[in-house]
Design an enzyme around this catalytic site. Structure first.
Site, PDB file in Angstrom:
ATOM      1  CD  GLU A   1      -9.813   6.278 111.021  1.00  0.00           C
ATOM      2  OE1 GLU A   1      -9.368   5.131 110.840  1.00  0.00           O
ATOM      3  OE2 GLU A   1     -10.738   6.526 111.810  1.00  0.00           O
TER       4      GLU A   1
ATOM      5  CB  SER B   1     -17.672   1.691 117.174  1.00  0.00           C
ATOM      6  OG  SER B   1     -18.120   1.190 118.405  1.00  0.00           O
TER       7      SER B   1
ATOM      8  NE  ARG C   1     -10.336   7.442 124.181  1.00  0.00           N
ATOM      9  CZ  ARG C   1     -10.587   7.194 122.894  1.00  0.00           C
ATOM     10  NH1 ARG C   1      -9.697   6.576 122.168  1.00  0.00           N
ATOM     11  NH2 ARG C   1     -11.703   7.576 122.338  1.00  0.00           N
TER      12      ARG C   1
ATOM     13  CG  ASP D   1     -10.136   7.963 118.721  1.00  0.00           C
ATOM     14  OD1 ASP D   1      -9.630   8.189 117.606  1.00  0.00           O
ATOM     15  OD2 ASP D   1     -10.461   6.819 119.113  1.00  0.00           O
ATOM     16  CB  THR D   2      -5.977  10.164 116.370  1.00  0.00           C
ATOM     17  OG1 THR D   2      -6.678  10.749 115.257  1.00  0.00           O
ATOM     18  CG2 THR D   2      -6.151   8.655 116.321  1.00  0.00           C
TER      19      THR D   2
ATOM     20  CD  GLU E   1     -12.706   3.860 110.091  1.00  0.00           C
ATOM     21  OE1 GLU E   1     -13.810   3.327 109.935  1.00  0.00           O
ATOM     22  OE2 GLU E   1     -12.126   3.879 111.182  1.00  0.00           O
TER      23      GLU E   1
ATOM     24  N   GLY F   1     -12.864  -1.142 116.979  1.00  0.00           N
ATOM     25  CA  GLY F   1     -12.186  -2.423 116.808  1.00  0.00           C
ATOM     26  C   GLY F   1     -12.999  -3.655 117.184  1.00  0.00           C
TER      27      GLY F   1
END
Ligand SMILES: Nc1ncnc2c1ncn2[C@@H]1O[C@H](COP(=O)(O)OP(=O)(O)OP(=O)(O)O)[C@@H](O)[C@H]1O
Ligand SMILES: [Mg+2]
Length: 387
Positions: A265, A159, A360, A284-285, A277, A161
């Site tokens: 996505e 997850s 984050r 989150d975006t 995906e 990245g």
């Protein structure tokens, strides 16, 4: 007035499996409707723990531990919020009649790149870039040669990245093989994807409540190291690309089934749309929808879960910028400068109990024309510090 199926809010209980910042917003929406909220995560004082009726700390990969909490609490709806979760627990709960959102099979497919990619491309026939799966370094080398350079290498289960890399030439393959071992999940199998030279990428938030499917305005975003840094809504697209994106989002969400909101996505090049995906939960975006829509993605998720109507209004353009910690810190204090409190800006601090580099911790949101909102949000996150 006639209600066909009134919401008996006080009698409904939701259980969040994963209690991060996205779960926290879902919990707040549930609290607003008078639902009972149980928040579960692997660490204490996770963001959604702060706004839940009860919270649990448990190893999320431990099937029996998860089932024990589920059987004790008997939630009406189980909402997985993270990917690193015991899928066996979800299947077992579903077998006992629990309502997993959107359903255990969809969660299982989306948590593994091999499952979701083969389902999207080979079962549903959605357009994707070329890809192959490998389990050895030699296999990786020859697959990368076939894909061409640059190519993108990712563990099938991970997850944000972790374990991902881009190989620019055959010389990078050994390094990519090592990086893949950093996967948060399963690094024993990798996907090798041809690099899609897209013009831009979007998240198509798509909600289904069992009766209707609705789409949010497309969200554009910028990713760094496999993690989002800026997002904006709407992303300007040609009518053809937008139409194709909605069709693809409808196909994949119908294919996965169940109720809830999904983040689909997609990569866009000209009028061509490539499936990448999908998250079977808020994305989150999509935090930008906290200010751009009358019903945010979190509110829509909850409405979809409950089978409620999905009508909403797009208020206007906006952007979001993620604030990430620069240091490792126990009990971080997030300092927000006065300049974040303007008439069109908002800040959401997640209150994570521990920070590490790149984690984050907060998001800045700006309501304005996309260009201006992005510029202002870029500026604003420089005014947040953690210490
Ligand atoms: N084949 C590709 N071609 C070009 N860019 C890619 C490709 N695959 C991934 N990317 C870029 O890397 C970003 C992250 O990749 P991806 O969405 O597959 O993983 P992720 O979001 O890190 O995974 P997770 O959702 O598990 O956190 C994408 O949003 C895109 O910007
Ligand atoms: Mg992604």
């Amino acid at each position: 007035m006639q209600f066909s199926a009134p919401l008996k809010s006080n009698s409904k209980k939701i259980m969040l499996l994963g209690s991060g910042e996205l779960g926290k917003e879902v919990a707040i929406e549930a609290q607003r409707l008078g639902l009972e909220v149980i928040a579960v995560d692997r660490y204490q004082n996770a963001p959604a723990h702060h706004v839940a009726h009860r919270s649990y700390v448990v190893d999320m990969q431990d099937k029996n531990a998860l089932l024990e909490i589920i059987y004790r609490e008997k939630p009406d709806y189980i909402l997985p919020e993270i990917e690193a979760i015991s899928i066996d627990a979800l299947f077992a709960a579903e077998d006992k009649g629990y309502n997993v959102i959107p359903n255990a099979s969809a969660v299982s497919k989306t948590m593994n790149r091999k499952n979701i990619r083969t389902f999207a491309a080979e079962v549903l026939g959605l357009k994707t870039g070329p890809y192959e799966f490998v389990t050895t370094e030699d296999g990786l080398k020859s697959a990368a040669e076939r894909m061409g350079f640059p190519c993108v290498i990712k563990p099938v289960m991970s997850s944000s990245g972790h374990g991902q890399s881009v190989a620019k030439s055959a010389d990078d393959i050994a390094a990519s093989w090592e990086i893949a071992k950093e996967a948060r999940g399963d690094a024993s199998e990798l996907i090798v994807e041809a690099f899609v030279d897209f013009d831009y990428e979007i998240t198509m938030l798509t909600a289904r409540n069992g009766k209707e499917t609705v789409f949010c305005e497309p969200i554009g975003h910028e990713q760094r190291d496999g993690d989002y840094v800026f997002s904006w809504q709407p992303m300007q697209m040609s009518d053809v690309a937008k139409q194709k994106s909605q069709e693809m989002a409808k196909a994949i969400t119908d294919g996965l089934g169940g109720r809830g909101l999904f983040g689909v996505e997609l990569f866009i090049k000209g009028d061509e749309v490539y499936f990448s995906e999908v998250s079977p939960r808020p994305h989150d975006t999509g935090m930008v929808t906290l200010i751009t829509q009358s019903q945010s993605e979190f509110a829509l998720h909850l409405r979809a879960v409950l089978g409620l109507p999905l009508g909403f209004t797009f208020y206007g353009d906006g952007a979001s910028a993620a604030f990430k910690s620069e240091v490792h810190n126990y009990a971080p204090v997030v300092a927000v400068d006065d300049s974040l409190f303007t008439d069109n800006s908002f800040v959401r601090v997640f209150s994570k109990p521990e920070a590490h580099k790149g984690r984050r911790l907060a998001v800045a949101l700006v309501f304005d024309e996309v260009e201006k909102a992005l510029e202002q949000s870029r500026e604003l996150i420089t005014k947040i510090k953690d210490c």
